[in-house]
Write a protein that holds these residues in place. Structure first.
Motif, short mmCIF file in Angstrom:
data_model
loop_
_atom_site.label_atom_id
_atom_site.label_comp_id
_atom_site.label_asym_id
_atom_site.label_seq_id
_atom_site.Cartn_x
_atom_site.Cartn_y
_atom_site.Cartn_z
N HIS A 185 0.89 -1.17 0.00
CA HIS A 185 0.00 0.00 0.00
C HIS A 185 0.93 1.22 0.00
CE1 HIS A 185 -3.01 -3.00 1.17
NE2 HIS A 185 -2.17 -3.37 2.13
N ALA A 186 1.32 1.65 -1.20
CA ALA A 186 2.46 2.56 -1.34
C ALA A 186 2.33 3.84 -0.52
CB ALA A 186 2.66 2.89 -2.83
N ALA A 187 1.19 4.51 -0.64
CA ALA A 187 1.06 5.82 0.01
C ALA A 187 1.07 5.73 1.54
CB ALA A 187 -0.20 6.53 -0.47
N MET A 188 0.91 4.53 2.08
CA MET A 188 0.95 4.36 3.53
C MET A 188 2.35 4.59 4.11
SD MET A 188 -1.74 1.27 4.34
CE MET A 188 -2.08 1.70 6.05
N THR A 189 3.34 4.85 3.24
CA THR A 189 4.65 5.28 3.76
C THR A 189 4.48 6.49 4.67
OG1 THR A 189 4.92 6.52 1.71
CG2 THR A 189 6.14 4.44 1.89
N LEU A 190 3.49 7.33 4.40
CA LEU A 190 3.28 8.54 5.22
C LEU A 190 2.68 8.22 6.58
CD1 LEU A 190 2.12 11.12 2.52
CD2 LEU A 190 4.41 10.80 3.49
N PHE A 191 2.25 6.97 6.79
CA PHE A 191 1.79 6.52 8.12
C PHE A 191 2.83 5.61 8.79
CE2 PHE A 191 -2.83 6.87 6.45
CZ PHE A 191 -2.98 8.14 6.98
N ARG A 192 4.03 5.58 8.26
CA ARG A 192 5.08 4.70 8.81
C ARG A 192 5.31 5.02 10.30
NH1 ARG A 192 9.52 3.06 5.35
NH2 ARG A 192 9.30 5.03 4.23
N GLY A 193 5.13 4.01 11.15
CA GLY A 193 5.38 4.19 12.58
C GLY A 193 4.28 4.89 13.34
N THR A 248 3.07 7.95 -2.50
CA THR A 248 3.47 7.01 -3.56
C THR A 248 4.85 7.36 -4.08
OG1 THR A 248 1.14 6.67 -4.16
CG2 THR A 248 2.80 5.99 -5.77
N ASP A 249 5.13 8.65 -4.24
CA ASP A 249 6.48 9.05 -4.66
C ASP A 249 7.54 8.58 -3.67
OD1 ASP A 249 5.73 10.25 -7.02
OD2 ASP A 249 5.84 12.31 -6.26
N LEU A 250 7.25 8.74 -2.38
CA LEU A 250 8.18 8.30 -1.34
C LEU A 250 8.40 6.79 -1.43
CD1 LEU A 250 9.82 9.05 1.23
CD2 LEU A 250 7.73 8.66 2.55
N THR A 302 5.95 -6.77 0.70
CA THR A 302 6.31 -6.12 1.96
C THR A 302 5.09 -5.75 2.79
OG1 THR A 302 6.28 -3.95 0.90
CG2 THR A 302 8.41 -5.09 1.01
N ASP A 303 3.90 -5.66 2.15
CA ASP A 303 2.74 -5.00 2.73
C ASP A 303 3.07 -3.51 2.83
OD1 ASP A 303 0.13 -4.86 3.60
OD2 ASP A 303 0.40 -6.15 5.33
N GLY A 304 2.25 -2.75 3.53
CA GLY A 304 2.47 -1.31 3.62
C GLY A 304 3.49 -0.95 4.70
N ALA A 305 4.06 0.25 4.59
CA ALA A 305 5.06 0.70 5.56
C ALA A 305 4.46 1.01 6.92
CB ALA A 305 5.80 1.92 5.02
N ALA A 306 3.13 1.04 7.02
CA ALA A 306 2.50 1.26 8.33
C ALA A 306 2.47 -0.03 9.15
CB ALA A 306 1.09 1.81 8.16
N SER A 307 2.73 -1.17 8.52
CA SER A 307 2.69 -2.44 9.25
C SER A 307 3.94 -3.28 9.03
CB SER A 307 1.45 -3.25 8.83
OG SER A 307 1.54 -3.62 7.46
N ASN A 308 5.03 -2.66 8.57
CA ASN A 308 6.21 -3.48 8.27
C ASN A 308 7.48 -3.13 9.07
OD1 ASN A 308 8.74 -4.25 6.94
ND2 ASN A 308 7.44 -5.27 5.48
N ASN A 309 8.11 -2.02 9.02
CA ASN A 309 7.71 -0.69 8.57
C ASN A 309 8.54 -0.20 7.38
OD1 ASN A 309 6.16 -0.85 10.90
ND2 ASN A 309 6.97 0.99 11.80
N THR A 321 12.14 13.84 1.10
CA THR A 321 12.29 13.80 2.56
C THR A 321 11.60 14.99 3.21
OG1 THR A 321 14.39 12.63 2.29
CG2 THR A 321 13.98 13.64 4.44
N ARG A 322 11.78 16.17 2.63
CA ARG A 322 11.13 17.38 3.17
C ARG A 322 9.62 17.23 3.13
NH1 ARG A 322 15.11 20.11 0.20
NH2 ARG A 322 13.63 20.55 -1.48
N THR A 323 9.09 16.74 2.03
CA THR A 323 7.63 16.58 1.89
C THR A 323 7.09 15.58 2.91
OG1 THR A 323 7.79 17.08 -0.48
CG2 THR A 323 5.79 15.97 0.25
N ALA A 324 7.79 14.45 3.07
CA ALA A 324 7.36 13.43 4.02
C ALA A 324 7.37 13.98 5.44
CB ALA A 324 8.26 12.20 3.91
N ASN A 325 8.40 14.73 5.78
CA ASN A 325 8.49 15.30 7.13
C ASN A 325 7.38 16.32 7.38
OD1 ASN A 325 10.65 13.76 7.92
ND2 ASN A 325 12.19 15.24 7.27
#
Length: 443
Positions: A74-82, A114-116, A308-315, A428-432
């Motif tokens: 779930h690509a865009a879930m990188t923004l919910f990582r952790g 998704t870009d991240l 990998t599943d999404g970064a919110a559950s992997n991470n 990185t700036r956008t994600a932060n």
């Protein structure tokens, strides 16, 4: 092999070439030639150097393999990582992730997330990924711009989701995208009923009819936890996989994600239907969802890919790390040190993923006529010495930090560890910035 009339666009000369097909082969001191985005030549180094070519690139100390394929995420879930760690699946979903998605997910969120994810995956040697997330049209645009390959799986649920009011609207979006991108050389559209407990029989039948008409793949979370299976049996007197079989969804276009609970009857259905399994070991471990019996599936002839599943559950979206975990876990689950050896683990992370997505005729192995989707791993470092078996060294002793180059359809998307089309600092700036907004709202 005789010289062809046109010169090669690129000749690569790694120390080890691992084509994945034929199985178990490692070619030493060989070259691989690319023209018009396709692999057109593989041969011994001395002969390769006699081929007319526009560019020769030496890859000393490196192993060249097919690009890794992340078959579920779930690509865009990188923004919910952790954002919500150390919780069981349903608590994680219902109390944390679904409320966060309702509040934050819009087209901007999907674009930036998704870009991240694309950037992280490219840096980890992934050339193709499957994505199941909201606003799939936005994800398609990001993949198109990135040069990467992807299966974009349109999410379908019974209730409203970001970007779609109901199942019918989701399916309309999916059909439109499928037709718009029918001839895209790097993007395939699939249908993504979320899970048996979020999609009714009526809607699953609609999905089956549409998938049959379009010849589209279907990806779905199935038998993710023992609770899911137990709950279904209590409510319907039927295991979820048996229900999907009854509704006609299983088959060579069906991708069952997770499958930690597999009975003898389930296994027979998977074998008979020729469905694929997408194994997500680290997410399953982190959410304590259970263990997919990979070796048992493999020995029965079931195609098992890895995600990998999404970064919110992997991470993380580290498929090489995921593959190592899969190989180690398979041995413990099977009670056998010979289960899922290094070569088969690499196959699971490459050709099996392509097969699950129905693109194994185009990618997943280094063979003449296939797309030049490739990754170079540097095995010259201290932690990789000495090299007895380069594939074992790759799976058991190498991290994604050893990825140096990535090509998709012959185009370099990572060169000397640097992204060629994306600005890492800006990402990185956008994600932060997203993280700050989400954290402040949560406080």
């Amino acid at each position: 092999m005789p010289h062809s009339a046109a010169p090669l666009d690129l000749l690569l000369l790694p120390d080890w070439l691992v084509p994945v097909e034929p199985a178990g082969v490692v070619l030493q001191q060989h070259g691989i030639g690319i023209r018009d985005g396709l692999i057109v030549y593989i041969g011994p180094r001395a002969e390769a150097l006699r081929q007319p070519t526009l560019e020769v690139r030496e890859l000393p100390g490196m192993l060249l393999s097919p690009g890794l394929i992340n078959a579920h995420g779930h690509a865009a879930m990188t923004l919910f990582r952790g954002l919500a760690d150390d919780l069981p699946l349903m608590t994680w979903l219902q109390d944390h992730i679904w409320p966060a998605e309702a509040k934050w997910v819009n087209e901007d969120f999907v674009r930036d997330g998704t870009d991240l994810a694309i950037a992280e995956q490219l840096k980890g040697g992934i050339t193709c990924f499957s994505d199941m997330y909201f606003f799939p049209k936005v994800a398609c645009e990001r993949v198109h711009n990135s040069g990467m390959r992807a299966q974009i799986t349109v999410p379908v649920l019974d209730f409203p989701i970001p970007g779609a009011r109901n199942c019918d609207e989701s399916l309309h979006i999916g059909i439109e995208l499928f037709n718009d991108l029918a001839h895209h050389d790097r993007i395939k559209i699939a249908l993504g009923p979320h899970a048996p407990y979020t999609v009714s029989d009526e809607n699953l039948e609609k999905i089956r009819v549409i998938a049959d008409e379009l010849d589209a793949m279907i990806q779905m979370h199935v038998h993710e936890t023992a609770f899911e299976v137990h709950d279904a049996v209590q409510q319907r007197q039927e295991r979820p996989l048996a229900r999907l079989q009854r509704l006609g969804l299983l088959g060579p276009r069906f991708q069952a994600v997770h499958m930690t609970q597999i009975s003898d009857d389930d296994l027979a259905m998977l074998v008979e239907s020729n469905s694929s399994i997408i194994h997500c070991p680290e997410s399953n471990l982190k959410l304590a969802s259970g263990f997919c019996p990979v070796e048992r599936l493999w020995q029965a002839g079931v195609n098992v890919a890895i995600g990998t599943d999404g970064a919110a559950s992997n991470n993380d979206l580290d498929l090489l790390g995921e593959t190592r975990t899969a190989a180690l876990l398979a041995k413990a689950v099977a009670g056998s040190a010979t289960a899922l050896d290094a070569h088969r683990a690499l196959r699971m992370a490459t050709l099996n993923g392509a097969r699950a997505m129905g693109i194994d005729g185009h990618t997943g192995s280094l063979q003449i006529g296939k797309a030049a989707d490739m990754v170079a791993f540097d095995l010259s470092g201290l932690a990789q010495q000495p090299v007895y078996d380069p594939v074992s060294q790759l799976i058991y002793a190498t991290g994604r930090d050893c990825v140096t180059h990535v090509w998709v359809a012959g185009k370099p998307l990572l060169q000397d560890k640097r992204l060629t089309r994306m600005d890492e600092e800006a990402l990185t700036r956008t994600a932060n910035a997203w993280g700050k907004r989400i954290a402040e709202a949560k406080a």
